[in-house]
Scaffold this active site. Structure first.
Site, PDB file in Angstrom:
ATOM      1  N   ARG A 179       0.817  -1.221   0.000  1.00 42.35           N
ATOM      2  CA  ARG A 179       0.000   0.000   0.000  1.00 42.35           C
ATOM      3  C   ARG A 179       0.845   1.263   0.000  1.00 42.35           C
ATOM      4  NH1 ARG A 179      -4.786  -2.212   4.004  1.00 42.35           N
ATOM      5  NH2 ARG A 179      -6.022  -3.090   2.305  1.00 42.35           N
ATOM      6  N   LYS A 235     -20.038 -15.891   2.211  1.00 42.26           N
ATOM      7  CA  LYS A 235     -21.446 -15.663   2.569  1.00 42.26           C
ATOM      8  C   LYS A 235     -22.277 -15.000   1.486  1.00 42.26           C
ATOM      9  CE  LYS A 235     -21.085 -15.558   7.532  1.00 42.26           C
ATOM     10  NZ  LYS A 235     -20.967 -14.676   8.685  1.00 42.26           N
ATOM     11  N   GLY A 272     -10.591  -8.427  -1.230  1.00 38.53           N
ATOM     12  CA  GLY A 272      -9.276  -8.640  -0.639  1.00 38.53           C
ATOM     13  C   GLY A 272      -8.771 -10.056  -0.831  1.00 38.53           C
ATOM     14  N   GLY A 284     -14.538  -3.752   0.422  1.00 36.53           N
ATOM     15  CA  GLY A 284     -15.898  -3.258   0.648  1.00 36.53           C
ATOM     16  C   GLY A 284     -16.260  -2.145  -0.316  1.00 36.53           C
TER      17      GLY A 284
HETATM   18  P1  ADP Z   1     -13.205 -11.409  -1.062  1.00 32.10           P
HETATM   19  O1  ADP Z   1     -12.323 -10.922   0.072  1.00 32.10           O
HETATM   20  O2  ADP Z   1     -12.433 -11.676  -2.307  1.00 32.10           O
HETATM   21  O3  ADP Z   1     -14.381 -10.511  -1.271  1.00 32.10           O
HETATM   22  P2  ADP Z   1     -14.658 -13.148   0.700  1.00 32.10           P
HETATM   23  O4  ADP Z   1     -14.049 -12.470   1.889  1.00 32.10           O
HETATM   24  O5  ADP Z   1     -16.081 -12.922   0.440  1.00 32.10           O
HETATM   25  O6  ADP Z   1     -13.798 -12.823  -0.613  1.00 32.10           O
HETATM   26  O7  ADP Z   1     -14.494 -14.724   0.857  1.00 32.10           O
HETATM   27  C1  ADP Z   1     -13.245 -15.320   0.950  1.00 32.10           C
HETATM   28  C2  ADP Z   1     -13.299 -16.531   1.797  1.00 32.10           C
HETATM   29  O8  ADP Z   1     -14.256 -17.454   1.325  1.00 32.10           O
HETATM   30  C3  ADP Z   1     -11.980 -17.251   1.788  1.00 32.10           C
HETATM   31  O9  ADP Z   1     -11.411 -17.195   3.064  1.00 32.10           O
HETATM   32  C4  ADP Z   1     -12.311 -18.675   1.369  1.00 32.10           C
HETATM   33  O10 ADP Z   1     -11.611 -19.643   2.100  1.00 32.10           O
HETATM   34  C5  ADP Z   1     -13.791 -18.736   1.676  1.00 32.10           C
HETATM   35  N1  ADP Z   1     -14.440 -19.805   0.937  1.00 32.10           N
HETATM   36  C6  ADP Z   1     -14.450 -20.014  -0.402  1.00 32.10           C
HETATM   37  N2  ADP Z   1     -15.079 -21.156  -0.706  1.00 32.10           N
HETATM   38  C7  ADP Z   1     -15.476 -21.712   0.454  1.00 32.10           C
HETATM   39  C8  ADP Z   1     -16.181 -22.901   0.804  1.00 32.10           C
HETATM   40  N3  ADP Z   1     -16.601 -23.755  -0.126  1.00 32.10           N
HETATM   41  N4  ADP Z   1     -16.415 -23.133   2.105  1.00 32.10           N
HETATM   42  C9  ADP Z   1     -15.993 -22.271   3.046  1.00 32.10           C
HETATM   43  N5  ADP Z   1     -15.343 -21.135   2.782  1.00 32.10           N
HETATM   44  C10 ADP Z   1     -15.081 -20.844   1.505  1.00 32.10           C
HETATM   45 MG    MG Z   2     -12.545 -11.063   2.234  1.00 25.28          MG
END
Ligand code: ADP
Ligand code: MG
Length: 394
Positions: free
Chosen positions: A35, A198, A351, A374
């Site tokens: 960063r 989620k 992230g 976010g």
């Molecule tokens: P980003 O930061 O890219 O927006 P998120 O924070 O929404 O992504 O989600 C990332 C997390 O989702 C990771 O830690 C990953 O391990 C988890 N994840 C992905 N697939 C699964 C799964 N099938 N079961 C549980 N967790 C999962």
């Molecule tokens: Mg995340």
């Protein structure tokens, strides 16, 4: 179009630039300075154009009180190394006081100063008008360069612009170009890949993307809530109870809007949430009671890759599996490799998705990796971000 630092005559003027220096620290040492390096082009531009420069940022969560664990002092030192000149650190527990104002007023052209963590003051996150005014007294023009906090109306991200004109730095300019084009004027077919844990976290953005995309691909933990909504049993896979109705809604909406909506057709499911746990590939209608889906399967990788092959714009938010565990990173890696090979605009938001792409060594194969998790979600959702709204139009 928003004004940028290129649209200002800097001689004789002081930039107050909000950066994202929220770097990870361990025992007072910076463990990843991505960063800090990201801010260098804008800082160097300001130096080269004769500005006086006051930098500000938050770091961690000092909860509105001075806490030297979250001091920006190590950032000033690292910046000095990269810029090859001293970055004065205005160490004040009050963030802004008479001494800090005096130090800012005594800067010469090309001088750089960093003030203390703005979250030492409770007024920061309250977007307190008076505190924003104090920050504005440090300079003449507000430069917004912290995309990751631009969805928050805080004193240093938004409030300050009530006092002095606001322009963007180069990082924000790039975010607005690539995220903006994807949302408003994508080259088609336009595909979005949504993954992560989620449904609830991403429901708003998925709903809004249904109006914009030609192809919507769902992977990751949130897929299981969709399977459940379709009546499949999902074993011990992640279920977002609250998201069930939302998932049903989305399935209906996608049909209504004629979006090519793809869910995994097979998954890799394991006994436990552990890398070395025994695992096998299952069709989505036959996930065993005692197993949890942790990655997409080979037929899904093929389906998703074949579908993405025709896309001209791809936005990817959220890993399609538990990529942190090597055995369940296969799907996420395959999607990253697929995107890397496309002749398309590829935008990574989120992230963990960005971390995954970087971990696979494919970061420079993507058109744009957003710096704001976010913030990029809210942007894709079509929301106006307060820290962006205050930037003056050209
Ligand atoms: P980003 O930061 O890219 O927006 P998120 O924070 O929404 O992504 O989600 C990332 C997390 O989702 C990771 O830690 C990953 O391990 C988890 N994840 C992905 N697939 C699964 C799964 N099938 N079961 C549980 N967790 C999962
Ligand atoms: Mg995340």
């Amino acid at each position: 179009m928003k004004k940028t630092i290129r649209d200002v005559k800097w001689e004789g003027r002081t930039a107050v630039m909000r950066c994202d220096f929220n770097v990870p620290l361990k025992d007072g040492e910076i463990t990843d300075d991505t960063r800090i390096r990201a801010a260098l082009p804008s800082i160097n531009y300001l130096i080269d154009n004769g500005a006086r420069i006051v930098l500000m940022s938050h770091l961690g969560r000092p909860k509105g009180k001075p806490n030297h664990e979250f001091s920006l002092a190590p950032v000033a030192a690292r910046l000095s190394e990269y810029l090859g000149k001293e970055v004065k650190f205005a160490a004040s527990d009050a963030v802004v006081d008479e001494d800090v104002k005096k130090a800012a007023s005594e800067l010469a052209a090309g001088d750089v100063m960093l003030i203390e963590n703005v979250r030492y003051r409770a007024e920061e996150e309250k977007n307190d008008h008076d505190f924003a005014g104090e920050l504005s007294e440090l300079g003449d023009i507000f430069v917004q360069e912290a995309f990751g906090t631009s969805h928050r109306a805080h004193a240093s991200t938004t409030g300050i612009a009530a006092f002095i004109p606001a322009v963007s730095g180069f990082l924000i300019e790039k975010e607005l170009k690539f995220l903006g084009e994807a949302v408003n004027d994508p080259e088609r077919p336009f595909a979005a890949i949504m993954g992560g844990a989620k449904v609830k976290d991403k429901i708003a953005v998925i709903t809004s993307l249904l109006d914009k995309v030609d192809i919507l691909i769902i992977g990751g933990g949130m897929a299981y809530t969709f399977f459940k909504a379709q009546g499949y049993s999902i074993g011990t896979s992640l279920l977002d109870e609250e998201g069930l109705d939302l998932a049903k809604n989305i399935l209906d909406l996608a049909k209504e809007k004629g979006v090519n909506f793809l869910l995994p057709v097979d998954v890799v499911a394991a006994d436990e949430f552990a890398n070395d746990s025994p695992h096998d590939v299952y069709a989505v209608d036959s996930i065993p009671e005692n197993r949890m889906g942790l990655d997409i399967g080979p037929a899904t990788i093929k389906l998703f890759s074949d579908t993405l092959a025709e896309a001209k714009t791809v936005v990817w938010n959220g890993p399609v599996g538990v990529f942190e565990m090597e055995n369940f990173a296969v799907g996420t890696r395959a999607i990253a490799e697929c995107l890397a090979g496309l002749d398309a605009t590829t935008v990574i938001g989120g992230g963990d998705s960005a971390a995954a792409v970087t971990q696979f060594g494919l970061a420079d194969k993507m058109t744009h990796i957003s710096t704001g998790g976010g913030a990029s979600l809210e942007f894709l959702e079509g929301k106006e971000l307060p820290g962006i709204a205050v930037i003056e139009d050209k």
